[in-house]
Enzyme design. Sequence first.
Site, PDB file in Angstrom:
ATOM      1  N   ASP A  59      10.315  31.421  89.613  1.00 36.85           N
ATOM      2  CA  ASP A  59       9.196  31.917  90.214  1.00 36.85           C
ATOM      3  C   ASP A  59       8.531  30.961  91.546  1.00 36.85           C
ATOM      4  O   ASP A  59       8.603  29.791  91.091  1.00 36.85           O
ATOM      5  CB  ASP A  59       8.054  32.204  89.586  1.00 36.85           C
ATOM      6  CG  ASP A  59       8.201  33.372  88.466  1.00 36.85           C
ATOM      7  OD1 ASP A  59       9.488  33.552  88.496  1.00 36.85           O
ATOM      8  OD2 ASP A  59       7.145  33.649  87.615  1.00 36.85           O
ATOM      9  N   TRP A  83      16.998  28.599  82.220  1.00 37.54           N
ATOM     10  CA  TRP A  83      15.582  28.307  81.966  1.00 37.54           C
ATOM     11  C   TRP A  83      15.320  27.547  80.820  1.00 37.54           C
ATOM     12  O   TRP A  83      15.791  27.812  79.573  1.00 37.54           O
ATOM     13  CB  TRP A  83      15.091  29.848  81.734  1.00 37.54           C
ATOM     14  CG  TRP A  83      13.354  29.723  81.620  1.00 37.54           C
ATOM     15  CD1 TRP A  83      12.571  29.768  82.649  1.00 37.54           C
ATOM     16  CD2 TRP A  83      12.762  29.443  80.484  1.00 37.54           C
ATOM     17  NE1 TRP A  83      11.362  29.652  82.254  1.00 37.54           N
ATOM     18  CE2 TRP A  83      11.421  29.328  80.790  1.00 37.54           C
ATOM     19  CE3 TRP A  83      13.020  29.178  79.186  1.00 37.54           C
ATOM     20  CZ2 TRP A  83      10.330  29.222  80.047  1.00 37.54           C
ATOM     21  CZ3 TRP A  83      11.838  28.789  78.282  1.00 37.54           C
ATOM     22  CH2 TRP A  83      10.594  28.834  78.706  1.00 37.54           C
ATOM     23  N   GLU A 226       2.514  40.924  84.984  1.00 34.72           N
ATOM     24  CA  GLU A 226       2.610  39.282  85.295  1.00 34.72           C
ATOM     25  C   GLU A 226       2.554  39.057  87.108  1.00 34.72           C
ATOM     26  O   GLU A 226       2.744  40.084  87.798  1.00 34.72           O
ATOM     27  CB  GLU A 226       3.654  38.893  84.593  1.00 34.72           C
ATOM     28  CG  GLU A 226       4.786  39.203  84.776  1.00 34.72           C
ATOM     29  CD  GLU A 226       6.031  38.326  83.932  1.00 34.72           C
ATOM     30  OE1 GLU A 226       5.823  37.975  82.843  1.00 34.72           O
ATOM     31  OE2 GLU A 226       7.362  38.530  84.175  1.00 34.72           O
TER      32      GLU A 226
END
Length: 646
Positions: A59, A83, A226
């Site tokens: 992000d 990640w 989100e």
Amino acid sequence: MRRLAALFALATLAALTTSSPGHAGEVADYPEFPYQPTSYGEPQRGQFHFSSQGGWMNDPNGLLHYKGTYHFFYQHNPHGLEWDTMHWGHATSSDLVHWTQKPIALEPGVHPGDLFSGAGVVDHANTSGLRSGEEAPFVVFSGTNGVTVFYSTDAGRTFKSYDNGRKVVTMPGTSRDPKVLWHAATKRWVMLVWSDEGGNGVNFYTSPNLLDWTFQSRYKADWFFECPDLFALPVDGDKRRMKWVLTDASAEYVVGEFDGRTFTTDWTRPQRMDAGRTTVGGSFYAAQVFNDMPDGRVVQMAWMGENRGATWTGNASFPAVLGLRGTAEGPRVTRTPVEEIEKLRDGGFSLRNESLRPETAGRLLRDQSLDTYEVEAEFDLKGAGATRFGLRLDVRPNGVAGKEVLYDTKARTLMGASLEPVRDRVKMRLLVDRAQLEVFGNDGRLSVTEGVTFDPRPDSRGVQLYTDGRVELVSLKIHELDSTWGLGEPTLTHNLPGQWRTAGGSWTDVAGGKQAVAGGDAFYLSDHTGADFTYEGDVRLVSGVAAALTFRADPLARQHYTVNIDSKAGVVKLWRPGRDIATYKTQVTLGQTYHLKVVAKGDTFKVYLGDGTAPVIEATDGEFASGHFGLNVYNGTAQYQNIRLS
């Protein structure tokens, strides 16, 4: 974001393994610059889409502008290709298109909390009281199940935690992804935080100072998941008709009103601003707009998670300007590439007023061989017999195309997404990178962001016009696009305009600045030149003989003046090729940082060491009147930082 670990399982991505686990850092090593050198020329590496120099990115976190520099912070694992152990990566740009990797901004083990997604602002008025020097504070927000504040007082070079990481906002349920903006009408800061308290939704908070927050309202919606963002746009450019747009991570949005405390809308379901794969790890996710834009534009970047290579995973979408266009169904968000893309254009090809037919369309661009490029095309549907028309990309010698961008006249869709003609015309704008494709239809009414796999072979760069019937091509322009990389200094802090270039030796980026290794004399030269000036900086000799500042040099440093610290002779020396002009006897210790300053005026020079107010060298020499500024190392390894010209 903690959500990624869970959502990867939901999105069938749980099988991905971490190639190299992330890890926490130490205060002594901060700010960390853990990247191996790269030319950014790898086959699938975007040439005009930002990707991290190395490691995993997801992000966008805090997008802001300050004193002519755009700052792009992002979720990052610099130590692996998947990640893991989130950091905040950092890149900067002077024009939104040329990006430079910077050291890590927030680092686990140095900064408290999980350092997941968030946002940032520039506190120009110092409402927070955090300012401690000449720079306005950067204040950024991160964390899950509560919001943590971090701030920078050196224009984003380093960050500290506020109040030892105390969470300034907490709420029931799972929460994450704070977004903060300034609401001018109420003269208050506004924070949005996603949470699942009683179902999906967004909490709104206000603050006078970025540190003390008051709950104001909650917007609940089952679809809202989100990464909230909120921004105002004028309908059809009319600033008397401002509307607020509330978005989530999947590019869904609603349009309504916001009074600084409460968001309201009469929409019952959202629209989607991009027709790509808007799921976690897809081609368009977690988009965020810049704060503090200098020209009032609303500019957005998103995470494109599908692109990967041997040393990086993920990239960002090309910056796009958002608009709001009135339609019979209500206002709709538009997306168009920022105009700064013109800086990348280099060469091109154009056509006008061509009547396309199946047997001839494919031959019109037969001489084009393109790597990274932009296409602008407009078609007239009046009297058209075609049911499908458009462009074929990545055309190989056998005629197979890696990707097609086609309009369906019966379904009225472009690439399968709805797009109505405007006065019987269809416009297509394509940004074609090595593994990224962005398509904009009818001036941004449609946006499609995709990860693609183009064949990297040099003979697979064809592009073709295509139609299955007659259709009129009003115009077509192809612009080749240059690389965005290589114009900035990742770790060397300096104020000289232009680029730097090597003249011998190996020059690399390390956390402490620019590092040089050479067996003889080697130089790093700025494009900038000068005659009379004050030139100073910090030099540290790691090993070997000498490290120096160079000035009044020719482009290859065959002629120059140089002032160095010499560990072998134990001196500070001012010299030029063929003459040692003057020396000052002093002990030079390896590993110690020395501040050198030279004041040049005509043929006179004064050299200062450390914080001394009196020069250690005063000398004259009239050989070179002006030239380039630079750095020098002789027979050793040296590091340089804080180079300043005045």
